[in-house]
Design an enzyme around this catalytic site. Sequence first.
Site, PDB file in Angstrom:
ATOM      1  N   ARG A 180       0.381   6.141  -1.838  1.00 37.38           N
ATOM      2  CA  ARG A 180      -0.155   5.497  -0.621  1.00 37.38           C
ATOM      3  C   ARG A 180      -0.163   3.963  -0.705  1.00 37.38           C
ATOM      4  O   ARG A 180      -1.036   3.291  -0.136  1.00 37.38           O
ATOM      5  CB  ARG A 180      -1.578   6.002  -0.301  1.00 37.38           C
ATOM      6  N   SER A 230      -6.074  13.263   5.546  1.00 35.07           N
ATOM      7  CA  SER A 230      -7.088  12.909   4.538  1.00 35.07           C
ATOM      8  C   SER A 230      -7.635  11.534   4.862  1.00 35.07           C
ATOM      9  O   SER A 230      -6.872  10.576   4.993  1.00 35.07           O
ATOM     10  CB  SER A 230      -6.467  12.865   3.142  1.00 35.07           C
ATOM     11  N   GLU A 300      -7.840   6.121   3.074  1.00 35.30           N
ATOM     12  CA  GLU A 300      -6.380   6.302   3.148  1.00 35.30           C
ATOM     13  C   GLU A 300      -5.898   5.892   4.539  1.00 35.30           C
ATOM     14  O   GLU A 300      -4.816   5.353   4.702  1.00 35.30           O
ATOM     15  CB  GLU A 300      -6.004   7.756   2.864  1.00 35.30           C
TER      16      GLU A 300
END
Length: 309
Positions: A180, A230, A300
């Site tokens: 990420r 998420s 995230e």
Amino acid sequence: MMKDNMDYYDLFAAQLPRERLYKNEPMKLHTSFRVGGPADVLFLPESEEELILALKLAREASVPCTVIGNGSNLLVRDGGLSGLTIKLGEPFSGIEISGDLITARAGESLAHVARAALEACLTGLEFASGIPGSVGGGMAMDAGAYGGELKDVCVSARLLDPKTFAIADVPVQDLCMAYRSTRMLQTGELVLKASFRLQKGDYTTIRDKMDDLNQRRRDKQPLNFPSAGSTFKRPEGHFAGQLIEQAGLKGVSVGGAQVSPKHAGFIVNAGDATAKDILDLMALVTKRVYEQSGVQLEPEVRILGEDLQ
Ligand SMILES: Cc1cc2nc3c(=O)[nH]c(=O)nc-3n(C[C@H](O)[C@H](O)[C@H](O)COP(=O)(O)OP(=O)(O)OC[C@H]3O[C@@H](n4cnc5c(N)ncnc54)[C@H](O)[C@@H]3O)c2cc1C
């Protein structure tokens, strides 16, 4: 810098096609969370030339500019996005396959790319078949699931520098892709296309793996509620959802935002949530998890825009 979004609109409308230029466009219509205030101006370019022209106009007038893909990892604050927002969508789609190399443009959906790989009996992108993002957004995020990440299969990406407008093909080792985290998120460079090296495989095996992973998503994830997937990154050595559940937060709500009772790693818009509800719930979750476990959660989801005045 101009302040009035009327001026912003007029500035861009003078040179860009008005039918694809929207004033005060609610970002809740362009994000999977279904929240977010208005973009002063939203532009849907149809070509790289239009994209570059829009970026140049914004740069010359010092107007802030945000580029988005499918909006499936975005939390736009309730005050909206100042300046110009550019969405790379369908006109930027397209997939080419040459041997075991698959190249897709930024606006193509990851699910379509995975599907094209299946049709060509190429294995390696099964993990991406259920990720609801675009190639551009996926590359920027180093999207991944079930043990796979785009960085594992990517060989290069074509990047556009939003300051110099230079276009370059950059090998994956220079994209600084990690869980990420990527060079594109740091520099703001835009992904125009990306190439992925796959391996010859068996159609039925690839299809069965995709079916299995997508069934696991349906079983575990609250796909019937708007979310951005998420909410938090996976902390080293832990699972965010597990820590949140252990902190007793499953099902906890702030306004219309809720920690999903089905999967605590997802905050969902359970009905008319505002971005503030979601942000307040994220702050509560972060605080409680830290108190309970000493683990610092990090978002995230990409948080953009301004609070309501
Ligand atoms: C139900 C659900 C499940 C999900 N499951 C997963 C999962 O399993 N794994 C996973 O990794 N993610 C998952 N996500 C999150 C999301 O789908 C991914 O992060 C996806 O890669 C985002 O792509 P996007 O096109 O929607 O990008 P956006 O949300 O539009 O943008 C995300 C970021 O990328 C930047 N960006 C967008 N396009 C470009 C471009 N062309 N060039 C440069 N930067 C760009 C934006 O500025 C922003 O910072 C899930 C989301 C949902 C709603």
